[in-house]
Design an enzyme around this catalytic site. Structure first.
Site, PDB file in Angstrom:
ATOM      1  N   GLU A   1     -53.479 -72.346 -13.519  1.00  0.00           N
ATOM      2  CA  GLU A   1     -52.481 -73.149 -14.225  1.00  0.00           C
ATOM      3  C   GLU A   1     -51.547 -72.264 -15.034  1.00  0.00           C
ATOM      4  O   GLU A   1     -51.970 -71.270 -15.610  1.00  0.00           O
ATOM      5  CB  GLU A   1     -53.215 -74.127 -15.149  1.00  0.00           C
ATOM      6  CG  GLU A   1     -52.333 -75.202 -15.730  1.00  0.00           C
ATOM      7  CD  GLU A   1     -53.135 -76.270 -16.466  1.00  0.00           C
ATOM      8  OE1 GLU A   1     -54.040 -76.871 -15.864  1.00  0.00           O
ATOM      9  OE2 GLU A   1     -52.850 -76.491 -17.659  1.00  0.00           O
TER      10      GLU A   1
ATOM     11  N   GLN B   1     -45.923 -73.461 -26.896  1.00  0.00           N
ATOM     12  CA  GLN B   1     -47.190 -72.814 -26.568  1.00  0.00           C
ATOM     13  C   GLN B   1     -47.238 -72.571 -25.069  1.00  0.00           C
ATOM     14  O   GLN B   1     -46.919 -73.457 -24.280  1.00  0.00           O
ATOM     15  CB  GLN B   1     -48.360 -73.705 -26.991  1.00  0.00           C
ATOM     16  CG  GLN B   1     -49.706 -73.216 -26.485  1.00  0.00           C
ATOM     17  CD  GLN B   1     -50.877 -73.918 -27.151  1.00  0.00           C
ATOM     18  OE1 GLN B   1     -51.119 -73.786 -28.341  1.00  0.00           O
ATOM     19  NE2 GLN B   1     -51.616 -74.678 -26.362  1.00  0.00           N
TER      20      GLN B   1
ATOM     21  N   GLU C   1     -46.016 -75.815 -23.186  1.00  0.00           N
ATOM     22  CA  GLU C   1     -46.287 -77.035 -23.960  1.00  0.00           C
ATOM     23  C   GLU C   1     -45.436 -77.004 -25.226  1.00  0.00           C
ATOM     24  O   GLU C   1     -45.493 -76.032 -25.982  1.00  0.00           O
ATOM     25  CB  GLU C   1     -47.762 -77.112 -24.342  1.00  0.00           C
ATOM     26  CG  GLU C   1     -48.655 -77.436 -23.156  1.00  0.00           C
ATOM     27  CD  GLU C   1     -50.111 -77.595 -23.547  1.00  0.00           C
ATOM     28  OE1 GLU C   1     -50.718 -78.595 -23.155  1.00  0.00           O
ATOM     29  OE2 GLU C   1     -50.637 -76.711 -24.255  1.00  0.00           O
TER      30      GLU C   1
ATOM     31  N   ARG D   1     -55.794 -68.439 -23.222  1.00  0.00           N
ATOM     32  CA  ARG D   1     -54.847 -67.310 -23.325  1.00  0.00           C
ATOM     33  C   ARG D   1     -53.555 -67.789 -23.977  1.00  0.00           C
ATOM     34  O   ARG D   1     -52.449 -67.513 -23.521  1.00  0.00           O
ATOM     35  CB  ARG D   1     -54.535 -66.774 -21.936  1.00  0.00           C
ATOM     36  CG  ARG D   1     -55.740 -66.206 -21.201  1.00  0.00           C
ATOM     37  CD  ARG D   1     -55.289 -65.498 -19.946  1.00  0.00           C
ATOM     38  NE  ARG D   1     -56.381 -64.840 -19.262  1.00  0.00           N
ATOM     39  CZ  ARG D   1     -56.943 -65.286 -18.129  1.00  0.00           C
ATOM     40  NH1 ARG D   1     -56.507 -66.393 -17.550  1.00  0.00           N
ATOM     41  NH2 ARG D   1     -57.934 -64.609 -17.576  1.00  0.00           N
TER      42      ARG D   1
ATOM     43  N   ARG E   1     -61.142 -63.921 -32.717  1.00  0.00           N
ATOM     44  CA  ARG E   1     -61.521 -64.718 -31.556  1.00  0.00           C
ATOM     45  C   ARG E   1     -61.997 -63.816 -30.416  1.00  0.00           C
ATOM     46  O   ARG E   1     -62.931 -64.166 -29.692  1.00  0.00           O
ATOM     47  CB  ARG E   1     -60.300 -65.514 -31.124  1.00  0.00           C
ATOM     48  CG  ARG E   1     -60.546 -66.530 -30.036  1.00  0.00           C
ATOM     49  CD  ARG E   1     -59.250 -67.303 -29.833  1.00  0.00           C
ATOM     50  NE  ARG E   1     -59.287 -68.200 -28.700  1.00  0.00           N
ATOM     51  CZ  ARG E   1     -58.191 -68.610 -28.077  1.00  0.00           C
ATOM     52  NH1 ARG E   1     -56.988 -68.200 -28.488  1.00  0.00           N
ATOM     53  NH2 ARG E   1     -58.269 -69.441 -27.059  1.00  0.00           N
TER      54      ARG E   1
ATOM     55  N   ASP F   1     -53.974 -85.446 -32.599  1.00  0.00           N
ATOM     56  CA  ASP F   1     -55.217 -84.877 -33.122  1.00  0.00           C
ATOM     57  C   ASP F   1     -55.146 -83.352 -33.240  1.00  0.00           C
ATOM     58  O   ASP F   1     -55.962 -82.741 -33.915  1.00  0.00           O
ATOM     59  CB  ASP F   1     -56.411 -85.298 -32.245  1.00  0.00           C
ATOM     60  CG  ASP F   1     -56.185 -84.996 -30.778  1.00  0.00           C
ATOM     61  OD1 ASP F   1     -55.013 -85.062 -30.313  1.00  0.00           O
ATOM     62  OD2 ASP F   1     -57.162 -84.676 -30.082  1.00  0.00           O
ATOM     63  N   TRP F   2     -54.156 -82.701 -32.597  1.00  0.00           N
ATOM     64  CA  TRP F   2     -54.080 -81.228 -32.698  1.00  0.00           C
ATOM     65  C   TRP F   2     -52.667 -80.658 -32.740  1.00  0.00           C
ATOM     66  O   TRP F   2     -52.464 -79.540 -33.216  1.00  0.00           O
ATOM     67  CB  TRP F   2     -54.839 -80.562 -31.539  1.00  0.00           C
ATOM     68  CG  TRP F   2     -54.256 -80.860 -30.178  1.00  0.00           C
ATOM     69  CD1 TRP F   2     -54.539 -81.943 -29.385  1.00  0.00           C
ATOM     70  CD2 TRP F   2     -53.283 -80.084 -29.445  1.00  0.00           C
ATOM     71  NE1 TRP F   2     -53.804 -81.893 -28.217  1.00  0.00           N
ATOM     72  CE2 TRP F   2     -53.029 -80.753 -28.230  1.00  0.00           C
ATOM     73  CE3 TRP F   2     -52.598 -78.884 -29.712  1.00  0.00           C
ATOM     74  CZ2 TRP F   2     -52.132 -80.275 -27.278  1.00  0.00           C
ATOM     75  CZ3 TRP F   2     -51.701 -78.406 -28.760  1.00  0.00           C
ATOM     76  CH2 TRP F   2     -51.473 -79.097 -27.553  1.00  0.00           C
TER      77      TRP F   2
ATOM     78  N   ASP G   1     -48.692 -72.836 -18.003  1.00  0.00           N
ATOM     79  CA  ASP G   1     -48.290 -73.931 -18.903  1.00  0.00           C
ATOM     80  C   ASP G   1     -47.172 -73.614 -19.879  1.00  0.00           C
ATOM     81  O   ASP G   1     -47.241 -72.605 -20.580  1.00  0.00           O
ATOM     82  CB  ASP G   1     -49.447 -74.256 -19.873  1.00  0.00           C
ATOM     83  CG  ASP G   1     -50.590 -74.936 -19.219  1.00  0.00           C
ATOM     84  OD1 ASP G   1     -50.367 -75.681 -18.271  1.00  0.00           O
ATOM     85  OD2 ASP G   1     -51.736 -74.726 -19.683  1.00  0.00           O
TER      86      ASP G   1
END
Ligand SMILES: *[C@@H]1O[C@H](CO)[C@@H](O)[C@H](O)[C@H]1NC(C)=O
Length: 307
Positions: free
Chosen positions: A120, A137, A124, A148, A293, A213-214, A122
């Site tokens: 994928e 993003q 966003e 990533r 992370r 929610d995020w 992306d």
């Protein structure tokens, strides 16, 4: 070439001195000799390349499908997908994002193989309260593994005008473009043990949905439904890809199209300068430099660092 594709301001911002520039023809010289700029997208109507995926009644068509608007209200968002599946190519869309108070909304444009171990690519767009900046993003999944994320602010208001968002994908590199500016590359790091998308055809998707929610300030800012419907607009619908059936790991013209050529296997000098400019001025987050992370630098980031 009808018009000079590079403005002087852009070039000076990207580190060229005005003295070394002088004329647009000089810039054109650079472009034509080192060019790896993708071919110009060809605008086609929505129906040529796309079909609605869900909540088709929340998609509105204007000007024979040359312009399309997606609606999000408290009942549903909506989305569309390409008719074809592709292995490599150049995919782009003009988008004008939800204006005003778009907090909690996410507008996405992505390529995905949609299977168990999916690949994928992306884009966003995370909405925000009126006057606060969107976040763009990006992410890359290979063989079902993502995580990533990179996040940037844009250098313009993406709700005011249409801008091009594009992906160039060949066996060597994936490049994310905003207009003519490369904002991210993901290089083939097979030699470092990192999977690269090469054998799973992808479709192109876009959608607008509620993710309060995020999405905005990590979920602190909720969608204000009194502002609904939220509307994102689209044009262009350009697809120039190697078409494969959804299952095939190969397509007939693979390796013989313009995006496979040597000058598209890496960025050129101007493009690297532009990418560095984005890195320096607009980056909010890059998983490659997130040591809490990833205590060990992810292998593909070794090729990301020297940008
Ligand atoms: C929204 O605005 C706030 C305040 O300017 C900012 O911290 C945040 O990064 C912006 N974007 C999102 C999607 O949260």
């Amino acid at each position: 070439m009808a018009k000079c594709p590079l403005s002087r301001r852009n070039l000076t911002e990207m580190g060229f001195s005005p003295a070394s520039l002088g004329l647009c023809s000089l810039a054109l010289f650079f472009v034509t000799t080192m060019a790896a700029q993708p071919l110009k997208p060809i605008d086609v109507p929505f129906q040529k390349n796309y079909v609605p995926t869900w909540a088709g009644d929340h998609i509105k068509y204007y000007n024979g499908g040359n312009e399309v608007q997606l609606y999000l209200d408290k009942y549903t968002g909506t989305g569309f997908q390409s008719r074809g599946s592709y292995l490599f190519g150049h995919f782009s869309m003009q988008m004008k994002l939800v204006p005003g108070d778009s907090a909690g909304t996410v507008t996405a444009f992505y390529l995905s193989s949609q299977n168990a171990e999916h690949d994928e690519i992306d884009f966003e767009f995370l909405g925000n309260r009126s006057g606060q900046p969107y976040i763009l993003q990006t992410n890359v999944f290979t063989g079902g593994k993502g995580d990533r994320e990179q996040r940037i602010y844009l250098w313009f208001d993406p709700t005011r005008d249409y801008h091009y968002y594009s992906v160039l994908w060949n066996l060597f590199i994936i490049v994310f473009f905003v207009d003519d500016i490369p904002i991210r590359v993901f290089k083939n790091c097979k030699d470092l043990g990192v999977r690269f998308p090469f054998n799973q055809p992808m479709k192109i998707y876009s959608s607008l949905w509620n993710a309060d929610d995020w999405a905005t300030r990590g979920g602190v800012d909720k969608t204000d439904w009194s502002k609904a419907p939220f509307v994102a607009a689209y044009r262009s619908f350009h697809i120039d890809g190697c078409e494969a059936s959804a299952e095939a790991s190969f397509c007939a013209t693979q390796g013989r199209r313009w995006w496979d050529r040597r000058e598209y296997q890496d960025l050129d000098g101007i493009q690297y300068r532009r990418l560095r400019w984005v890195r320096l001025k607009y980056t909010i987050y890059n998983y490659c430099s997130d040591r809490s992370r990833y205590p060990a630098v992810p292998p593909e980031c070794r090729r990301d660092r020297d940008i």
